[in-house]
Scaffold this active site. Structure first.
Site, short mmCIF file in Angstrom:
data_model
loop_
_atom_site.label_atom_id
_atom_site.label_comp_id
_atom_site.label_asym_id
_atom_site.label_seq_id
_atom_site.Cartn_x
_atom_site.Cartn_y
_atom_site.Cartn_z
N PRO A 9 2.03 -42.03 24.02
CA PRO A 9 2.47 -42.00 25.42
C PRO A 9 2.18 -40.68 26.13
CG PRO A 9 4.35 -41.94 23.94
CD PRO A 9 3.15 -42.26 23.09
N ASN A 10 1.78 -40.83 27.38
CA ASN A 10 1.53 -39.74 28.33
C ASN A 10 0.24 -38.97 28.07
OD1 ASN A 10 3.90 -40.07 29.99
ND2 ASN A 10 5.06 -39.33 28.23
N ARG A 17 -1.84 -31.99 33.96
CA ARG A 17 -0.61 -31.20 33.92
C ARG A 17 -0.54 -30.44 32.60
NH1 ARG A 17 3.93 -33.57 37.18
NH2 ARG A 17 2.90 -34.97 38.61
N TYR A 22 -1.57 -28.18 26.53
CA TYR A 22 -2.41 -29.24 25.96
C TYR A 22 -3.90 -29.07 26.26
CZ TYR A 22 2.13 -31.44 25.35
OH TYR A 22 3.42 -31.71 24.97
N ASN A 74 -2.22 -39.80 17.23
CA ASN A 74 -1.34 -38.82 17.85
C ASN A 74 -0.20 -39.62 18.47
OD1 ASN A 74 0.03 -36.98 19.37
ND2 ASN A 74 -1.78 -36.01 20.26
N ALA A 77 5.22 -38.25 21.88
CA ALA A 77 6.69 -38.12 21.77
C ALA A 77 7.28 -39.08 20.73
CB ALA A 77 7.33 -38.35 23.13
N HIS A 80 8.63 -37.95 17.25
CA HIS A 80 9.97 -37.38 17.04
C HIS A 80 11.08 -38.42 17.15
CE1 HIS A 80 7.43 -33.94 17.68
NE2 HIS A 80 7.22 -34.28 18.93
N ASP A 87 7.74 -46.99 10.20
CA ASP A 87 7.76 -48.16 9.31
C ASP A 87 6.43 -48.91 9.35
OD1 ASP A 87 10.34 -47.54 8.58
OD2 ASP A 87 11.29 -49.11 9.79
N GLU A 98 -2.11 -37.95 10.95
CA GLU A 98 -1.39 -37.62 12.20
C GLU A 98 -1.99 -36.35 12.79
OE1 GLU A 98 2.88 -37.90 12.06
OE2 GLU A 98 3.11 -36.06 13.23
N HIS A 100 -1.88 -33.53 16.27
CA HIS A 100 -1.26 -33.04 17.50
C HIS A 100 -2.15 -31.98 18.12
CE1 HIS A 100 2.37 -35.23 16.75
NE2 HIS A 100 2.28 -34.83 15.49
N LEU A 101 -2.20 -32.00 19.44
CA LEU A 101 -2.95 -30.97 20.16
C LEU A 101 -2.26 -29.63 20.02
CD1 LEU A 101 -3.41 -33.16 23.33
CD2 LEU A 101 -5.29 -32.42 21.87
N SER A 102 -0.96 -29.62 20.25
CA SER A 102 -0.18 -28.37 20.18
C SER A 102 0.37 -28.18 18.77
CB SER A 102 0.97 -28.43 21.19
OG SER A 102 1.87 -29.48 20.87
N ARG A 107 7.05 -24.98 18.71
CA ARG A 107 7.61 -25.36 20.01
C ARG A 107 9.12 -25.61 19.90
NH1 ARG A 107 4.08 -29.72 22.84
NH2 ARG A 107 5.34 -28.96 24.59
N ARG A 111 10.86 -30.80 18.52
CA ARG A 111 9.50 -31.20 18.14
C ARG A 111 9.17 -30.81 16.70
NH1 ARG A 111 7.12 -32.54 23.19
NH2 ARG A 111 8.01 -31.30 24.85
O1 CA2 Z 1 0.80 -31.76 20.84
C1 CA2 Z 1 0.71 -32.99 20.84
O2 CA2 Z 1 -0.36 -33.58 20.68
C2 CA2 Z 1 1.95 -33.84 21.11
O3 CA2 Z 1 1.85 -35.01 20.33
C3 CA2 Z 1 1.93 -34.16 22.59
C4 CA2 Z 1 3.17 -34.91 23.05
C5 CA2 Z 1 4.44 -34.20 22.61
O4 CA2 Z 1 5.57 -35.00 22.93
C6 CA2 Z 1 4.44 -33.91 21.12
O5 CA2 Z 1 5.62 -33.19 20.81
C7 CA2 Z 1 3.23 -33.10 20.73
C8 CA2 Z 1 3.21 -35.02 24.57
C9 CA2 Z 1 2.01 -35.71 25.15
C10 CA2 Z 1 2.15 -35.67 26.64
O6 CA2 Z 1 0.96 -35.14 27.17
C11 CA2 Z 1 0.97 -34.71 28.44
C12 CA2 Z 1 -0.23 -34.27 28.94
C13 CA2 Z 1 -0.30 -33.81 30.20
C14 CA2 Z 1 0.82 -33.78 31.00
C15 CA2 Z 1 2.03 -34.21 30.52
C16 CA2 Z 1 2.10 -34.69 29.23
#
Ligand code: CA2
Length: 145
Positions: A9-10, A17, A22, A74, A77, A80, A87, A98, A100-102, A107, A111
């Protein structure tokens, strides 16, 4: 060998943003980089994104029947929060990596815990879009090293 890439998601908002967290690449640009790297490694990839937990679970459940050999996910959210995605990963026989970008360990406290990591083959976190490329390389070498 075809690898399924699942973005949670997102992640469709990437590039618009929070570039300081990211990066500035859009999801389409990241998918193009993944696809180019996969070609170098003699893989094919299919890249999907969903904001919906149930859709991601359906993709995981159907992945073997769709003839994928591995999955890079990935969960965003859902990493977490989602016992259901955990499952679903645990229920399939394909290797799942798995990413993650960050660097989620650096963080906010909420997270630091990944519900999904323990049922994945491994986790790569903190390298931006390169996290996906490292995961592809891991798949390349998994059978041999
Ligand atoms: O670092 C990652 O790849 C995450 O999976 C990104 C998730 C975050 O909830 C994880 O803790 C770490 C968030 C993805 C949302 O991406 C956005 C990108 C641009 C603007 C807003 C959100």
């Amino acid at each position: 060998m075809e690898i399924l890439i699942i973005h949670g998601p997102n992640l469709n908002l990437l590039g618009r943003r929070e570039p300081e967290v990211y990066g500035s690449l859009s999801l389409s640009e990241i998918n193009a980089i993944i696809t180019a790297e996969a070609e170098q490694l003699n893989f094919t990839v299919e890249c999907r994104q969903s904001n919906h937990e149930g859709i991601i679970i359906d993709w995981l459940q159907d992945s073997a029947a769709e003839n994928f050999s591995g999955i890079i996910i990935n969960p965003a959210a859902f990493t977490h929060t989602s016992v259901a995605i955990r499952d679903a990963i645990a229920a399939i026989d394909l290797p799942v990596i798995e990413v993650h970008l960050s660097n989620i360990s650096g963080r906010e406290d909420f997270r630091h815990k990944s519900l999904t990591a323990a049922v994945c083959r491994g986790t790569i976190s903190g390298f931006g879009a390169t996290s996906y490329l490292v995961a592809l390389t891991a798949f390349k070498h998994l059978p041999t090293i």
